[in-house]
Design a protein around this motif. Structure first.
Motif, mmCIF file in Angstrom:
data_model
loop_
_atom_site.group_PDB
_atom_site.id
_atom_site.type_symbol
_atom_site.label_atom_id
_atom_site.label_comp_id
_atom_site.label_asym_id
_atom_site.label_seq_id
_atom_site.Cartn_x
_atom_site.Cartn_y
_atom_site.Cartn_z
ATOM 1 N N MET A 1 -54.531 -2.514 -21.243
ATOM 2 C CA MET A 1 -53.630 -2.588 -20.115
ATOM 3 C C MET A 1 -53.545 -4.050 -19.673
ATOM 4 N N ILE A 2 -52.331 -4.515 -19.408
ATOM 5 C CA ILE A 2 -52.129 -5.882 -18.933
ATOM 6 C C ILE A 2 -51.228 -5.856 -17.702
ATOM 7 N N ILE A 3 -51.325 -6.892 -16.929
ATOM 8 C CA ILE A 3 -50.425 -7.053 -15.783
ATOM 9 C C ILE A 3 -49.149 -7.693 -16.297
ATOM 10 N N THR A 4 -48.017 -7.044 -16.066
ATOM 11 C CA THR A 4 -46.739 -7.595 -16.508
ATOM 12 C C THR A 4 -45.934 -8.160 -15.348
ATOM 13 N N THR A 5 -46.033 -7.509 -14.178
ATOM 14 C CA THR A 5 -45.237 -7.915 -13.023
ATOM 15 C C THR A 5 -46.056 -7.720 -11.758
ATOM 16 N N MET A 6 -45.955 -8.660 -10.843
ATOM 17 C CA MET A 6 -46.516 -8.503 -9.510
ATOM 18 C C MET A 6 -45.407 -8.809 -8.527
ATOM 19 N N SER A 7 -45.452 -8.194 -7.368
ATOM 20 C CA SER A 7 -44.375 -8.347 -6.389
ATOM 21 C C SER A 7 -44.783 -9.228 -5.232
ATOM 22 N N ILE A 8 -43.828 -9.991 -4.752
ATOM 23 C CA ILE A 8 -43.943 -10.725 -3.497
ATOM 24 C C ILE A 8 -42.757 -10.276 -2.656
ATOM 25 N N PHE A 9 -43.041 -9.763 -1.460
ATOM 26 C CA PHE A 9 -41.965 -9.318 -0.576
ATOM 27 C C PHE A 9 -41.269 -10.528 0.028
ATOM 28 N N VAL A 10 -39.942 -10.513 -0.007
ATOM 29 C CA VAL A 10 -39.153 -11.647 0.496
ATOM 30 C C VAL A 10 -38.055 -11.156 1.426
ATOM 31 N N ASP A 11 -37.704 -11.996 2.396
ATOM 32 C CA ASP A 11 -36.661 -11.654 3.358
ATOM 33 C C ASP A 11 -35.264 -11.756 2.755
ATOM 34 N N ASP A 12 -35.087 -12.688 1.842
ATOM 35 C CA ASP A 12 -33.770 -12.965 1.261
ATOM 36 C C ASP A 12 -33.998 -13.310 -0.205
ATOM 37 N N GLN A 13 -33.525 -12.467 -1.106
ATOM 38 C CA GLN A 13 -33.793 -12.683 -2.523
ATOM 39 C C GLN A 13 -33.223 -13.993 -3.052
ATOM 40 N N GLN A 14 -32.008 -14.367 -2.640
ATOM 41 C CA GLN A 14 -31.429 -15.607 -3.151
ATOM 42 C C GLN A 14 -32.188 -16.821 -2.645
ATOM 43 N N ALA A 15 -32.547 -16.814 -1.360
ATOM 44 C CA ALA A 15 -33.330 -17.924 -0.806
ATOM 45 C C ALA A 15 -34.682 -18.015 -1.504
ATOM 46 N N ALA A 16 -35.283 -16.858 -1.792
ATOM 47 C CA ALA A 16 -36.561 -16.846 -2.496
ATOM 48 C C ALA A 16 -36.406 -17.408 -3.905
ATOM 49 N N LEU A 17 -35.348 -16.988 -4.602
ATOM 50 C CA LEU A 17 -35.099 -17.512 -5.947
ATOM 51 C C LEU A 17 -34.932 -19.027 -5.899
ATOM 52 N N ASP A 18 -34.194 -19.519 -4.928
ATOM 53 C CA ASP A 18 -33.988 -20.966 -4.799
ATOM 54 C C ASP A 18 -35.310 -21.697 -4.575
ATOM 55 N N PHE A 19 -36.179 -21.134 -3.730
ATOM 56 C CA PHE A 19 -37.457 -21.787 -3.438
ATOM 57 C C PHE A 19 -38.409 -21.711 -4.636
ATOM 58 N N TYR A 20 -38.518 -20.527 -5.222
ATOM 59 C CA TYR A 20 -39.476 -20.357 -6.318
ATOM 60 C C TYR A 20 -39.055 -21.112 -7.584
ATOM 61 N N THR A 21 -37.746 -21.260 -7.819
ATOM 62 C CA THR A 21 -37.292 -22.010 -8.999
ATOM 63 C C THR A 21 -37.047 -23.475 -8.677
ATOM 64 N N GLY A 22 -36.901 -23.802 -7.392
ATOM 65 C CA GLY A 22 -36.708 -25.191 -6.989
ATOM 66 C C GLY A 22 -38.042 -25.912 -6.874
ATOM 67 N N PRO A 23 -38.559 -26.051 -5.655
ATOM 68 C CA PRO A 23 -39.802 -26.799 -5.464
ATOM 69 C C PRO A 23 -40.991 -26.285 -6.284
ATOM 70 N N LEU A 24 -41.117 -24.958 -6.416
ATOM 71 C CA LEU A 24 -42.278 -24.438 -7.138
ATOM 72 C C LEU A 24 -42.129 -24.549 -8.651
ATOM 73 N N GLY A 25 -40.897 -24.632 -9.149
ATOM 74 C CA GLY A 25 -40.679 -24.863 -10.570
ATOM 75 C C GLY A 25 -40.801 -23.652 -11.477
ATOM 76 N N PHE A 26 -40.817 -22.433 -10.902
ATOM 77 C CA PHE A 26 -40.830 -21.247 -11.745
ATOM 78 C C PHE A 26 -39.483 -21.120 -12.453
ATOM 79 N N VAL A 27 -39.453 -20.306 -13.512
ATOM 80 C CA VAL A 27 -38.207 -20.115 -14.258
ATOM 81 C C VAL A 27 -37.703 -18.685 -14.069
ATOM 82 N N PRO A 28 -36.380 -18.518 -13.930
ATOM 83 C CA PRO A 28 -35.825 -17.170 -13.788
ATOM 84 C C PRO A 28 -36.070 -16.362 -15.059
ATOM 85 N N GLN A 29 -36.347 -15.087 -14.888
ATOM 86 C CA GLN A 29 -36.550 -14.210 -16.036
ATOM 87 C C GLN A 29 -35.525 -13.072 -16.047
ATOM 88 N N GLN A 30 -35.497 -12.289 -14.984
ATOM 89 C CA GLN A 30 -34.578 -11.157 -14.940
ATOM 90 C C GLN A 30 -33.801 -11.187 -13.628
#
Length: 134
Positions: A1-30
């Motif tokens: 068994m492996i961990i594939t996905t973990m959730s972080i609750f966000v107020d605004d999905q687009q704002a979260a995507l902008d923050f997580y892919t902007g300053p934090l440098g994560f890459v979009p997957q799905q």
């Protein structure tokens, strides 16, 4: 068994995507529309793009608000991201406008710092620094 996905609750999905892919440098997957404003929206580390994905989950459930508010009020991070050098990452992110609630702090074999993810959560950066010395 492996961990594939973990959730972080966000107020605004687009704002979260902008923050997580902007300053934090994560890459979009799905990014799959789920009707209305909701999406199955995930990001991952550029260092491990095939590793664990973070689901930027809408904070719609009634239990989420009180849960996150209590964590933030007590200064407790919702999750932790590993880095090699907390101080360097702290300086890099501060330079990009990320707000920290805890500066780098050495706690024996681990160094941590905590930032506000702009989406309702505190997130900890952590690096193992080895065994404490006397």
């Amino acid at each position: 068994m492996i961990i594939t996905t973990m959730s972080i609750f966000v107020d605004d999905q687009q704002a979260a995507l902008d923050f997580y892919t902007g300053p934090l440098g994560f890459v979009p997957q799905q990014d799959i529309p789920l009707g209305g404003p909701y999406r199955w929206l995930t990001v991952s580390s550029p260092e491990h793009p095939d590793g664990v994905q973070i689901s930027l989950e809408p904070a719609e459930h009634p239990a989420v608000g009180p849960f996150r508010d209590a964590l933030v009020a007590d200064g407790i991070p919702f999750t932790s991201f590993g880095v090699t050098d907390v101080a360097a990452e702290y300086e890099r992110l501060r330079g990009l406008g990320v707000v920290f609630t805890q500066e780098p702090l050495s706690q024996g074999p681990v160094t941590t710092a905590v930032f506000d993810d702009t989406c309702g959560n505190l997130i900890q950066l952590a690096a193992l620094t080895g065994a404490p010395t006397d």
